[in-house]
Design a protein around this motif. Sequence first.
Motif, PDB file in Angstrom:
ATOM      1  N   ALA A  28     -12.748  -9.028  -7.629  1.00  0.00           N
ATOM      2  CA  ALA A  28     -11.141  -9.525  -7.236  1.00  0.00           C
ATOM      3  C   ALA A  28     -10.195  -8.114  -6.906  1.00  0.00           C
ATOM      4  N   PHE A  29     -10.606  -7.085  -7.873  1.00  0.00           N
ATOM      5  CA  PHE A  29     -10.003  -5.780  -7.573  1.00  0.00           C
ATOM      6  C   PHE A  29     -10.221  -5.219  -6.315  1.00  0.00           C
ATOM      7  N   ALA A  30     -11.564  -5.290  -5.784  1.00  0.00           N
ATOM      8  CA  ALA A  30     -11.866  -4.802  -4.614  1.00  0.00           C
ATOM      9  C   ALA A  30     -11.258  -5.646  -3.239  1.00  0.00           C
ATOM     10  N   ASN A  31     -10.991  -7.159  -3.613  1.00  0.00           N
ATOM     11  CA  ASN A  31     -10.456  -7.861  -2.738  1.00  0.00           C
ATOM     12  C   ASN A  31      -8.707  -7.414  -2.656  1.00  0.00           C
ATOM     13  N   THR A  32      -8.251  -7.156  -3.929  1.00  0.00           N
ATOM     14  CA  THR A  32      -6.891  -6.730  -3.806  1.00  0.00           C
ATOM     15  C   THR A  32      -6.590  -5.299  -3.190  1.00  0.00           C
ATOM     16  N   VAL A  33      -7.353  -4.245  -3.228  1.00  0.00           N
ATOM     17  CA  VAL A  33      -7.337  -3.111  -2.752  1.00  0.00           C
ATOM     18  C   VAL A  33      -7.468  -3.421  -1.324  1.00  0.00           C
ATOM     19  N   PHE A  34      -8.427  -4.068  -0.682  1.00  0.00           N
ATOM     20  CA  PHE A  34      -8.583  -4.337   0.787  1.00  0.00           C
ATOM     21  C   PHE A  34      -7.281  -5.153   1.297  1.00  0.00           C
ATOM     22  N   CYS A  35      -6.994  -5.972   0.514  1.00  0.00           N
ATOM     23  CA  CYS A  35      -5.561  -6.601   1.221  1.00  0.00           C
ATOM     24  C   CYS A  35      -4.277  -5.969   1.037  1.00  0.00           C
ATOM     25  N   PHE A  36      -4.381  -4.781   0.081  1.00  0.00           N
ATOM     26  CA  PHE A  36      -3.402  -3.933   0.001  1.00  0.00           C
ATOM     27  C   PHE A  36      -3.373  -2.906   1.056  1.00  0.00           C
ATOM     28  N   ILE A  37      -4.580  -2.427   1.356  1.00  0.00           N
ATOM     29  CA  ILE A  37      -4.637  -1.221   2.527  1.00  0.00           C
ATOM     30  C   ILE A  37      -4.455  -2.338   3.826  1.00  0.00           C
ATOM     31  N   THR A  38      -5.019  -3.455   4.045  1.00  0.00           N
ATOM     32  CA  THR A  38      -4.865  -3.876   5.293  1.00  0.00           C
ATOM     33  C   THR A  38      -3.238  -4.494   5.533  1.00  0.00           C
ATOM     34  N   PHE A  39      -2.615  -4.940   4.604  1.00  0.00           N
ATOM     35  CA  PHE A  39      -1.380  -5.502   4.506  1.00  0.00           C
ATOM     36  C   PHE A  39      -0.389  -3.969   4.741  1.00  0.00           C
ATOM     37  N   ILE A 200      -0.334 -10.002  -5.257  1.00  0.00           N
ATOM     38  CA  ILE A 200      -0.492 -11.065  -6.462  1.00  0.00           C
ATOM     39  C   ILE A 200      -1.242 -12.210  -5.973  1.00  0.00           C
ATOM     40  N   VAL A 201      -0.915 -12.859  -4.596  1.00  0.00           N
ATOM     41  CA  VAL A 201      -1.905 -13.892  -4.071  1.00  0.00           C
ATOM     42  C   VAL A 201      -2.896 -13.487  -3.946  1.00  0.00           C
ATOM     43  N   ALA A 202      -3.170 -12.127  -3.459  1.00  0.00           N
ATOM     44  CA  ALA A 202      -4.572 -11.913  -2.935  1.00  0.00           C
ATOM     45  C   ALA A 202      -5.690 -11.649  -4.432  1.00  0.00           C
ATOM     46  N   GLN A 203      -4.666 -11.139  -5.480  1.00  0.00           N
ATOM     47  CA  GLN A 203      -5.463 -10.852  -6.691  1.00  0.00           C
ATOM     48  C   GLN A 203      -5.861 -12.343  -7.187  1.00  0.00           C
ATOM     49  N   LEU A 204      -5.093 -13.493  -7.196  1.00  0.00           N
ATOM     50  CA  LEU A 204      -5.425 -14.700  -7.651  1.00  0.00           C
ATOM     51  C   LEU A 204      -6.430 -15.292  -6.855  1.00  0.00           C
TER      52      LEU A 204
END
Length: 491
Positions: A28-39, A200-204
Amino acid sequence: MKKLFTFNKKKETVEESSAKRSIMLRWAFANTVFCFITFTLFATLTYQLTISSFIKEEQQLLTRSMDSVEEVLEKADAPLNSSNLNTYIEATSKIQNGESEGMSLGSIIGTRKAFYIYDLNHKLLYSTNRHTFGFQNQANNEMKEIRGENPGYLVQRKIISKSTGQVVGYLQAFYDTTTYHRISNLLLIVLLILEIVALIVAQLIGYFMANYFMKPLEKLYQGMQEMANDPTNDFEPIEIQSGDEIEELAHVYNDMMLKMKAYLEQQNRFVSDVSHELRTPLAVLDGHINLLNRWGKNDPEVLDESLQASLDEVDRMKKMLEEMLALARLENVDLSSEELDCDVGKVCNRALKNFQLLHDDFEIVLDNRLIYPTHARISENHFEQGLRILLDNAAKYSPDDRKEIVITVSEDEQFVITSVSDKGIGISEEDINHLFERFFRADKARNREIGGTGLGLSILARLAENYQGEIEVNSELGLGSTFTLKFPKIK
Protein backbone atom coordinates in the motif's frame (compact mmCIF):
# COMPACT_ATOMS: atom_id res chain seq x y z
CA MET A 1 46.41 -35.04 31.35
CA LYS A 2 42.75 -34.29 31.95
CA LYS A 3 40.33 -33.14 29.29
CA LEU A 4 36.61 -32.46 29.55
CA PHE A 5 34.25 -33.01 26.65
CA THR A 6 30.83 -31.43 26.79
CA PHE A 7 27.99 -32.20 24.41
CA ASN A 8 25.24 -29.67 24.92
CA LYS A 9 24.36 -28.74 21.40
CA LYS A 10 21.04 -27.01 21.31
CA LYS A 11 18.37 -27.81 18.82
CA GLU A 12 18.49 -25.31 16.01
CA THR A 13 15.32 -23.39 15.30
CA VAL A 14 14.45 -20.59 12.98
CA GLU A 15 13.90 -17.47 15.03
CA GLU A 16 11.12 -15.15 14.02
CA SER A 17 12.08 -11.59 13.25
CA SER A 18 11.26 -9.24 16.10
CA ALA A 19 10.45 -6.46 13.67
CA LYS A 20 7.89 -7.61 11.16
CA ARG A 21 6.65 -5.43 8.39
CA SER A 22 3.47 -6.44 6.65
CA ILE A 23 3.78 -6.95 2.91
CA MET A 24 0.27 -5.55 2.66
CA LEU A 25 1.33 -2.25 4.27
CA ARG A 26 4.50 -2.08 2.19
CA TRP A 27 2.47 -2.73 -0.93
CA ALA A 28 0.00 0.00 0.00
CA PHE A 29 2.87 2.38 0.81
CA ALA A 30 4.57 1.63 -2.51
CA ASN A 31 1.29 2.22 -4.31
CA THR A 32 0.88 5.53 -2.49
CA VAL A 33 4.41 6.65 -3.36
CA PHE A 34 3.86 5.70 -6.99
CA CYS A 35 0.55 7.59 -7.12
CA PHE A 36 2.15 10.57 -5.37
CA ILE A 37 5.00 10.78 -7.89
CA THR A 38 2.65 10.23 -10.83
CA PHE A 39 0.07 12.78 -9.67
CA THR A 40 2.77 15.30 -8.76
CA LEU A 41 4.26 15.06 -12.23
CA PHE A 42 0.80 15.30 -13.78
CA ALA A 43 -0.21 18.27 -11.59
CA THR A 44 3.08 20.08 -12.26
CA LEU A 45 2.77 19.52 -15.98
CA THR A 46 -0.89 20.62 -15.95
CA TYR A 47 -0.05 23.72 -13.90
CA GLN A 48 2.86 24.76 -16.08
CA LEU A 49 0.99 24.15 -19.35
CA THR A 50 -2.09 26.02 -18.11
CA ILE A 51 -0.13 29.02 -16.83
CA SER A 52 2.22 29.22 -19.82
CA SER A 53 -0.72 28.94 -22.26
CA PHE A 54 -2.61 31.63 -20.37
CA ILE A 55 0.37 34.02 -20.34
CA LYS A 56 1.17 33.38 -23.98
CA GLU A 57 -2.41 34.07 -25.02
CA GLU A 58 -2.54 37.31 -23.01
CA GLN A 59 0.79 38.45 -24.45
CA GLN A 60 -0.51 37.84 -27.94
CA LEU A 61 -3.67 39.85 -27.15
CA LEU A 62 -1.52 42.67 -25.78
CA THR A 63 0.61 42.65 -28.93
CA ARG A 64 -2.45 42.74 -31.19
CA SER A 65 -3.87 45.68 -29.20
CA MET A 66 -0.59 47.54 -29.61
CA ASP A 67 -0.68 46.81 -33.33
CA SER A 68 -4.13 48.39 -33.56
CA VAL A 69 -3.06 51.53 -31.67
CA GLU A 70 0.16 51.80 -33.63
CA GLU A 71 -1.74 51.46 -36.92
CA VAL A 72 -3.43 54.81 -36.21
CA LEU A 73 -0.51 56.62 -34.59
CA GLU A 74 1.88 55.86 -37.43
CA LYS A 75 -0.31 57.97 -39.73
CA ALA A 76 1.13 61.07 -38.09
CA ASP A 77 3.52 62.97 -40.38
CA ALA A 78 4.93 65.08 -37.53
CA PRO A 79 6.27 64.15 -34.09
CA LEU A 80 3.51 63.43 -31.60
CA ASN A 81 2.72 66.12 -29.07
CA SER A 82 -0.10 67.15 -26.79
CA SER A 83 -1.69 69.18 -29.60
CA ASN A 84 -2.07 66.58 -32.33
CA LEU A 85 -2.35 63.44 -30.16
CA ASN A 86 -6.09 63.73 -29.41
CA THR A 87 -6.95 63.26 -33.07
CA TYR A 88 -5.24 59.89 -33.17
CA ILE A 89 -6.50 58.80 -29.75
CA GLU A 90 -10.12 59.24 -30.86
CA ALA A 91 -9.46 57.26 -34.03
CA THR A 92 -7.77 54.54 -31.99
CA SER A 93 -10.80 54.30 -29.70
CA LYS A 94 -13.07 53.76 -32.68
CA ILE A 95 -10.81 50.99 -34.02
CA GLN A 96 -10.63 49.24 -30.64
CA ASN A 97 -14.39 49.52 -30.05
CA GLY A 98 -15.63 48.66 -33.52
CA GLU A 99 -18.85 50.52 -34.11
CA SER A 100 -19.03 52.14 -30.62
CA GLU A 101 -18.32 55.85 -30.27
CA GLY A 102 -17.73 58.27 -27.41
CA MET A 103 -15.61 55.86 -25.35
CA SER A 104 -12.06 56.45 -24.15
CA LEU A 105 -9.23 54.11 -24.96
CA GLY A 106 -8.84 53.17 -21.29
CA SER A 107 -12.45 52.03 -20.94
CA ILE A 108 -12.13 49.91 -24.07
CA ILE A 109 -8.96 47.97 -23.21
CA GLY A 110 -10.08 47.15 -19.65
CA THR A 111 -8.33 47.33 -16.31
CA ARG A 112 -5.65 44.69 -16.89
CA LYS A 113 -4.04 46.48 -19.83
CA ALA A 114 -2.60 49.99 -19.96
CA PHE A 115 -1.17 52.11 -22.82
CA TYR A 116 1.36 54.93 -22.56
CA ILE A 117 2.42 57.32 -25.37
CA TYR A 118 5.69 59.24 -25.17
CA ASP A 119 7.07 61.99 -27.42
CA LEU A 120 10.56 62.03 -28.87
CA ASN A 121 11.92 63.55 -25.65
CA HIS A 122 10.58 60.58 -23.64
CA LYS A 123 7.90 62.77 -22.06
CA LEU A 124 4.61 61.08 -21.26
CA LEU A 125 1.81 62.44 -23.46
CA TYR A 126 -1.00 60.02 -22.74
CA SER A 127 -1.80 57.28 -20.22
CA THR A 128 -4.79 54.98 -19.67
CA ASN A 129 -3.70 54.18 -16.10
CA ARG A 130 -2.68 56.29 -13.12
CA HIS A 131 0.32 54.12 -12.43
CA THR A 132 3.19 54.76 -14.82
CA PHE A 133 6.57 53.15 -15.28
CA GLY A 134 8.36 55.92 -17.15
CA PHE A 135 10.22 55.54 -20.37
CA GLN A 136 12.22 52.29 -20.50
CA ASN A 137 15.53 51.76 -22.20
CA GLN A 138 14.65 48.40 -23.71
CA ALA A 139 14.70 46.83 -27.13
CA ASN A 140 11.86 47.36 -29.51
CA ASN A 141 8.95 44.93 -28.78
CA GLU A 142 10.91 43.31 -25.92
CA MET A 143 8.57 41.70 -23.37
CA LYS A 144 9.89 42.82 -19.97
CA GLU A 145 8.57 41.29 -16.75
CA ILE A 146 7.78 43.70 -13.94
CA ARG A 147 7.83 42.44 -10.35
CA GLY A 148 6.71 44.02 -7.12
CA GLU A 149 3.37 45.52 -6.07
CA ASN A 150 2.17 45.85 -9.66
CA PRO A 151 3.47 42.75 -11.43
CA GLY A 152 3.02 42.35 -15.15
CA TYR A 153 4.64 42.51 -18.58
CA LEU A 154 5.80 45.74 -20.23
CA VAL A 155 6.30 46.18 -23.97
CA GLN A 156 7.68 49.25 -25.70
CA ARG A 157 8.09 50.07 -29.37
CA LYS A 158 8.89 53.00 -31.62
CA ILE A 159 6.13 54.72 -33.64
CA ILE A 160 7.38 55.28 -37.16
CA SER A 161 5.45 57.52 -39.52
CA LYS A 162 4.32 55.86 -42.72
CA SER A 163 4.64 59.08 -44.69
CA THR A 164 8.06 60.29 -43.51
CA GLY A 165 9.61 57.09 -42.21
CA GLN A 166 10.78 58.95 -39.13
CA VAL A 167 10.18 58.13 -35.48
CA VAL A 168 7.31 60.31 -34.22
CA GLY A 169 6.96 58.88 -30.72
CA TYR A 170 6.93 55.80 -28.50
CA LEU A 171 4.12 53.45 -27.59
CA GLN A 172 4.29 51.54 -24.29
CA ALA A 173 1.84 48.82 -23.19
CA PHE A 174 1.51 47.08 -19.83
CA TYR A 175 -0.37 43.92 -18.93
CA ASP A 176 -1.25 43.54 -15.23
CA THR A 177 -0.70 39.93 -14.03
CA THR A 178 -2.19 40.38 -10.54
CA THR A 179 -5.29 38.45 -11.56
CA TYR A 180 -3.07 35.85 -13.21
CA HIS A 181 -1.11 35.32 -9.99
CA ARG A 182 -4.33 35.05 -8.02
CA ILE A 183 -5.70 32.47 -10.44
CA SER A 184 -2.39 30.55 -10.52
CA ASN A 185 -2.24 30.47 -6.72
CA LEU A 186 -5.84 29.28 -6.58
CA LEU A 187 -5.07 26.60 -9.19
CA LEU A 188 -2.03 25.52 -7.21
CA ILE A 189 -4.07 25.21 -4.01
CA VAL A 190 -6.74 23.20 -5.83
CA LEU A 191 -4.10 20.86 -7.29
CA LEU A 192 -2.50 20.38 -3.87
CA ILE A 193 -5.90 19.57 -2.31
CA LEU A 194 -6.62 17.14 -5.14
CA GLU A 195 -3.22 15.54 -4.65
CA ILE A 196 -3.82 15.05 -0.93
CA VAL A 197 -7.24 13.56 -1.65
CA ALA A 198 -5.74 11.36 -4.36
CA LEU A 199 -3.05 10.16 -1.93
CA ILE A 200 -5.65 9.20 0.66
CA VAL A 201 -7.76 7.43 -1.94
CA ALA A 202 -4.66 5.70 -3.37
CA GLN A 203 -3.66 4.58 0.13
CA LEU A 204 -7.10 3.11 0.79
CA ILE A 205 -7.37 1.49 -2.64
CA GLY A 206 -3.81 0.16 -2.37
CA TYR A 207 -4.51 -1.30 1.07
CA PHE A 208 -7.73 -3.01 0.03
CA MET A 209 -6.18 -4.27 -3.22
CA ALA A 210 -3.18 -5.56 -1.31
CA ASN A 211 -5.49 -7.21 1.20
CA TYR A 212 -7.43 -8.84 -1.63
CA PHE A 213 -4.35 -10.12 -3.44
CA MET A 214 -2.63 -11.19 -0.21
CA LYS A 215 -5.49 -13.39 1.00
CA PRO A 216 -4.21 -16.47 -0.89
CA LEU A 217 -0.70 -15.88 0.45
CA GLU A 218 -2.07 -15.45 3.96
CA LYS A 219 -3.93 -18.74 3.59
CA LEU A 220 -0.73 -20.43 2.44
CA TYR A 221 1.19 -18.93 5.36
CA GLN A 222 -1.37 -20.15 7.89
CA GLY A 223 -1.20 -23.66 6.46
CA MET A 224 2.60 -23.63 6.65
CA GLN A 225 2.48 -22.24 10.19
CA GLU A 226 0.15 -25.01 11.36
CA MET A 227 2.47 -27.67 9.96
CA ALA A 228 5.51 -25.93 11.47
CA ASN A 229 3.85 -25.80 14.91
CA ASP A 230 2.91 -29.49 14.86
CA PRO A 231 4.48 -31.57 12.04
CA THR A 232 2.70 -34.69 13.32
CA ASN A 233 -0.69 -33.38 12.22
CA ASP A 234 -2.34 -34.89 9.17
CA PHE A 235 -1.50 -32.76 6.17
CA GLU A 236 -4.41 -31.29 4.25
CA PRO A 237 -3.49 -29.76 0.87
CA ILE A 238 -4.00 -26.01 0.70
CA GLU A 239 -6.54 -25.18 -1.98
CA ILE A 240 -5.85 -21.83 -3.67
CA GLN A 241 -7.51 -20.84 -6.92
CA SER A 242 -6.08 -17.42 -7.68
CA GLY A 243 -4.82 -18.30 -11.16
CA ASP A 244 -1.40 -16.74 -10.54
CA GLU A 245 2.05 -17.49 -9.12
CA ILE A 246 0.63 -17.93 -5.60
CA GLU A 247 -1.51 -20.81 -6.83
CA GLU A 248 1.58 -22.37 -8.43
CA LEU A 249 3.47 -21.88 -5.17
CA ALA A 250 0.66 -23.64 -3.29
CA HIS A 251 0.81 -26.56 -5.74
CA VAL A 252 4.58 -26.85 -5.23
CA TYR A 253 4.16 -26.70 -1.45
CA ASN A 254 1.38 -29.31 -1.47
CA ASP A 255 3.47 -31.62 -3.66
CA MET A 256 6.50 -31.14 -1.41
CA MET A 257 4.50 -31.83 1.77
CA LEU A 258 2.85 -34.92 0.31
CA LYS A 259 6.25 -36.31 -0.66
CA MET A 260 7.67 -35.43 2.75
CA LYS A 261 4.76 -37.13 4.50
CA ALA A 262 5.20 -40.15 2.27
CA TYR A 263 8.91 -40.28 3.13
CA LEU A 264 8.14 -40.01 6.85
CA GLU A 265 5.50 -42.72 6.62
CA GLN A 266 7.93 -44.87 4.66
CA GLN A 267 10.60 -44.38 7.32
CA ASN A 268 8.20 -45.11 10.17
CA ARG A 269 6.81 -48.14 8.35
CA PHE A 270 10.31 -49.43 7.67
CA VAL A 271 11.36 -49.06 11.32
CA SER A 272 8.11 -50.63 12.51
CA ASP A 273 8.39 -53.56 10.08
CA VAL A 274 12.02 -54.20 10.94
CA SER A 275 11.40 -54.11 14.69
CA HIS A 276 8.38 -56.37 14.30
CA GLU A 277 9.78 -58.93 11.89
CA LEU A 278 13.23 -59.23 13.48
CA ARG A 279 11.72 -60.08 16.82
CA THR A 280 11.00 -63.74 15.93
CA PRO A 281 14.36 -64.64 14.32
CA LEU A 282 16.23 -62.85 17.11
CA ALA A 283 14.22 -64.79 19.67
CA VAL A 284 15.11 -68.03 17.84
CA LEU A 285 18.80 -67.07 17.81
CA ASP A 286 18.66 -66.14 21.48
CA GLY A 287 17.05 -69.49 22.35
CA HIS A 288 19.64 -71.54 20.45
CA ILE A 289 22.56 -69.58 21.86
CA ASN A 290 21.26 -69.95 25.41
CA LEU A 291 20.73 -73.67 24.76
CA LEU A 292 24.32 -74.05 23.57
CA ASN A 293 25.60 -71.96 26.42
CA ARG A 294 23.89 -74.11 29.03
CA TRP A 295 24.62 -77.63 27.86
CA GLY A 296 24.08 -78.06 24.12
CA LYS A 297 27.70 -77.35 23.14
CA ASN A 298 28.70 -80.66 24.67
CA ASP A 299 26.17 -82.60 22.56
CA PRO A 300 27.36 -82.76 18.90
CA GLU A 301 23.84 -83.45 17.59
CA VAL A 302 22.30 -80.50 19.46
CA LEU A 303 25.27 -78.31 18.51
CA ASP A 304 24.89 -79.02 14.78
CA GLU A 305 21.13 -78.57 14.90
CA SER A 306 21.38 -75.23 16.77
CA LEU A 307 24.11 -73.86 14.50
CA GLN A 308 22.19 -74.78 11.36
CA ALA A 309 18.98 -73.23 12.71
CA SER A 310 20.89 -70.06 13.64
CA LEU A 311 22.41 -69.85 10.17
CA ASP A 312 18.97 -70.29 8.61
CA GLU A 313 17.59 -67.46 10.73
CA VAL A 314 20.54 -65.19 9.83
CA ASP A 315 19.97 -65.89 6.11
CA ARG A 316 16.27 -65.22 6.56
CA MET A 317 16.96 -61.90 8.31
CA LYS A 318 19.45 -60.90 5.61
CA LYS A 319 17.02 -61.64 2.81
CA MET A 320 14.19 -59.91 4.61
CA LEU A 321 16.26 -56.75 5.16
CA GLU A 322 17.31 -56.72 1.50
CA GLU A 323 13.69 -57.01 0.36
CA MET A 324 12.55 -54.33 2.80
CA LEU A 325 15.25 -51.97 1.52
CA ALA A 326 14.21 -52.73 -2.05
CA LEU A 327 10.61 -51.95 -1.12
CA ALA A 328 11.67 -48.67 0.49
CA ARG A 329 13.66 -47.61 -2.58
CA LEU A 330 10.61 -48.08 -4.78
CA GLU A 331 8.99 -45.11 -3.01
CA ASN A 332 11.27 -42.71 -4.90
CA VAL A 333 10.80 -43.65 -8.55
CA ASP A 334 11.01 -40.74 -11.02
CA LEU A 335 8.41 -41.42 -13.70
CA SER A 336 9.85 -38.66 -15.91
CA SER A 337 13.21 -40.41 -16.28
CA GLU A 338 14.31 -41.26 -19.81
CA GLU A 339 15.57 -44.64 -18.55
CA LEU A 340 12.01 -45.95 -18.16
CA ASP A 341 12.10 -48.00 -21.34
CA CYS A 342 11.86 -51.79 -21.10
CA ASP A 343 11.92 -54.28 -23.99
CA VAL A 344 9.50 -56.76 -22.39
CA GLY A 345 10.20 -59.69 -24.75
CA LYS A 346 13.96 -59.45 -24.27
CA VAL A 347 13.70 -59.24 -20.46
CA CYS A 348 11.31 -62.22 -20.36
CA ASN A 349 13.78 -64.34 -22.38
CA ARG A 350 16.59 -63.38 -20.02
CA ALA A 351 14.53 -64.11 -16.90
CA LEU A 352 13.45 -67.49 -18.32
CA LYS A 353 17.07 -68.55 -18.97
CA ASN A 354 18.17 -67.49 -15.49
CA PHE A 355 15.26 -69.34 -13.91
CA GLN A 356 16.05 -72.55 -15.84
CA LEU A 357 19.61 -72.49 -14.54
CA LEU A 358 18.33 -72.53 -10.96
CA HIS A 359 15.32 -74.81 -11.53
CA ASP A 360 16.25 -77.32 -14.19
CA ASP A 361 13.52 -79.65 -12.93
CA PHE A 362 10.76 -77.21 -14.03
CA GLU A 363 9.14 -77.12 -17.42
CA ILE A 364 8.85 -73.42 -18.28
CA VAL A 365 7.37 -72.09 -21.53
CA LEU A 366 7.45 -68.52 -22.95
CA ASP A 367 4.41 -67.71 -25.10
CA ASN A 368 5.38 -64.46 -26.84
CA ARG A 369 2.37 -63.05 -28.71
CA LEU A 370 4.03 -59.74 -29.60
CA ILE A 371 4.31 -59.20 -33.34
CA TYR A 372 6.95 -56.49 -33.00
CA PRO A 373 9.29 -55.64 -30.11
CA THR A 374 7.16 -53.74 -27.62
CA HIS A 375 8.44 -51.48 -24.88
CA ALA A 376 6.84 -50.68 -21.51
CA ARG A 377 7.35 -47.55 -19.43
CA ILE A 378 9.26 -49.18 -16.58
CA SER A 379 12.87 -49.70 -15.62
CA GLU A 380 14.24 -53.00 -16.99
CA ASN A 381 15.65 -53.91 -13.58
CA HIS A 382 12.32 -53.36 -11.87
CA PHE A 383 10.37 -55.30 -14.49
CA GLU A 384 12.80 -58.22 -14.20
CA GLN A 385 12.54 -57.98 -10.42
CA GLY A 386 8.74 -58.24 -10.56
CA LEU A 387 8.89 -61.14 -13.03
CA ARG A 388 11.41 -62.95 -10.85
CA ILE A 389 9.13 -62.57 -7.80
CA LEU A 390 6.27 -64.25 -9.67
CA LEU A 391 8.53 -67.05 -10.96
CA ASP A 392 9.95 -67.68 -7.48
CA ASN A 393 6.46 -67.84 -5.98
CA ALA A 394 5.31 -70.19 -8.75
CA ALA A 395 8.26 -72.47 -8.01
CA LYS A 396 7.72 -72.38 -4.24
CA TYR A 397 4.05 -73.27 -4.36
CA SER A 398 4.16 -75.91 -7.10
CA PRO A 399 3.94 -79.59 -6.00
CA ASP A 400 6.64 -82.00 -7.14
CA ASP A 401 4.30 -83.62 -9.64
CA ARG A 402 3.16 -80.36 -11.32
CA LYS A 403 6.26 -78.31 -12.02
CA GLU A 404 4.98 -76.41 -15.01
CA ILE A 405 5.13 -72.63 -15.54
CA VAL A 406 3.94 -70.62 -18.55
CA ILE A 407 4.96 -67.00 -19.25
CA THR A 408 2.61 -65.24 -21.68
CA VAL A 409 3.44 -61.83 -23.19
CA SER A 410 0.83 -59.81 -25.11
CA GLU A 411 -0.39 -56.26 -25.51
CA ASP A 412 -3.48 -54.11 -25.93
CA GLU A 413 -3.89 -50.45 -26.88
CA GLN A 414 -2.69 -49.20 -23.50
CA PHE A 415 -0.62 -51.88 -21.74
CA VAL A 416 2.06 -54.49 -22.24
CA ILE A 417 0.66 -57.58 -20.53
CA THR A 418 2.79 -60.30 -18.89
CA SER A 419 1.17 -63.35 -17.26
CA VAL A 420 2.82 -66.09 -15.14
CA SER A 421 0.74 -69.25 -14.73
CA ASP A 422 1.48 -72.29 -12.59
CA LYS A 423 -0.25 -75.51 -11.58
CA GLY A 424 0.51 -75.11 -7.90
CA ILE A 425 -1.56 -75.34 -4.76
CA GLY A 426 -3.65 -72.25 -5.55
CA ILE A 427 -4.89 -69.49 -3.26
CA SER A 428 -8.16 -69.33 -1.37
CA GLU A 429 -10.59 -66.48 -1.99
CA GLU A 430 -10.07 -65.25 1.54
CA ASP A 431 -6.29 -65.09 1.13
CA ILE A 432 -6.45 -63.31 -2.26
CA ASN A 433 -7.79 -60.20 -0.52
CA HIS A 434 -4.62 -60.01 1.62
CA LEU A 435 -2.01 -61.11 -0.92
CA PHE A 436 -0.31 -57.73 -1.29
CA GLU A 437 -0.10 -56.91 2.41
CA ARG A 438 3.36 -56.84 3.92
CA PHE A 439 4.54 -60.12 5.42
CA PHE A 440 1.30 -61.89 4.54
CA ARG A 441 1.77 -65.48 3.43
CA ALA A 442 -0.86 -67.96 2.29
CA ASP A 443 -0.83 -71.60 3.47
CA LYS A 444 0.63 -70.74 6.89
CA ALA A 445 1.12 -74.40 7.71
CA ARG A 446 3.90 -74.60 5.08
CA ASN A 447 5.56 -71.22 5.83
CA ARG A 448 8.71 -72.68 7.40
CA GLU A 449 8.97 -75.41 4.84
CA ILE A 450 8.61 -73.09 1.82
CA GLY A 451 10.62 -70.14 3.18
CA GLY A 452 10.41 -66.53 2.11
CA THR A 453 9.59 -63.31 3.89
CA GLY A 454 6.13 -62.39 2.68
CA LEU A 455 7.41 -59.19 1.06
CA GLY A 456 7.63 -60.29 -2.58
CA LEU A 457 4.07 -59.47 -3.60
CA SER A 458 4.22 -56.21 -1.60
CA ILE A 459 7.19 -55.21 -3.74
CA LEU A 460 5.26 -56.22 -6.85
CA ALA A 461 2.27 -54.12 -5.76
CA ARG A 462 4.52 -51.13 -5.17
CA LEU A 463 6.05 -51.57 -8.63
CA ALA A 464 2.60 -51.55 -10.22
CA GLU A 465 1.57 -48.49 -8.18
CA ASN A 466 4.71 -46.49 -8.95
CA TYR A 467 4.65 -47.24 -12.68
CA GLN A 468 0.88 -46.76 -13.00
CA GLY A 469 0.32 -50.40 -13.82
CA GLU A 470 -2.15 -53.08 -12.81
CA ILE A 471 -2.04 -56.58 -11.31
CA GLU A 472 -4.69 -59.22 -11.87
CA VAL A 473 -4.88 -62.52 -9.92
CA ASN A 474 -6.82 -65.65 -10.93
CA SER A 475 -6.50 -68.70 -8.71
CA GLU A 476 -8.30 -71.88 -7.68
CA LEU A 477 -7.32 -74.06 -4.76
CA GLY A 478 -5.57 -77.20 -5.91
CA LEU A 479 -5.45 -76.12 -9.58
CA GLY A 480 -2.93 -73.26 -9.74
CA SER A 481 -2.68 -69.51 -10.09
CA THR A 482 -2.17 -66.88 -12.80
CA PHE A 483 -0.66 -63.48 -12.00
CA THR A 484 -0.98 -60.85 -14.75
CA LEU A 485 1.17 -57.70 -14.82
CA LYS A 486 0.14 -54.70 -16.92
CA PHE A 487 2.48 -51.75 -17.47
CA PRO A 488 1.87 -48.70 -19.71
CA LYS A 489 3.05 -49.17 -23.27
CA ILE A 490 5.45 -46.75 -24.96
CA LYS A 491 3.78 -45.82 -28.24
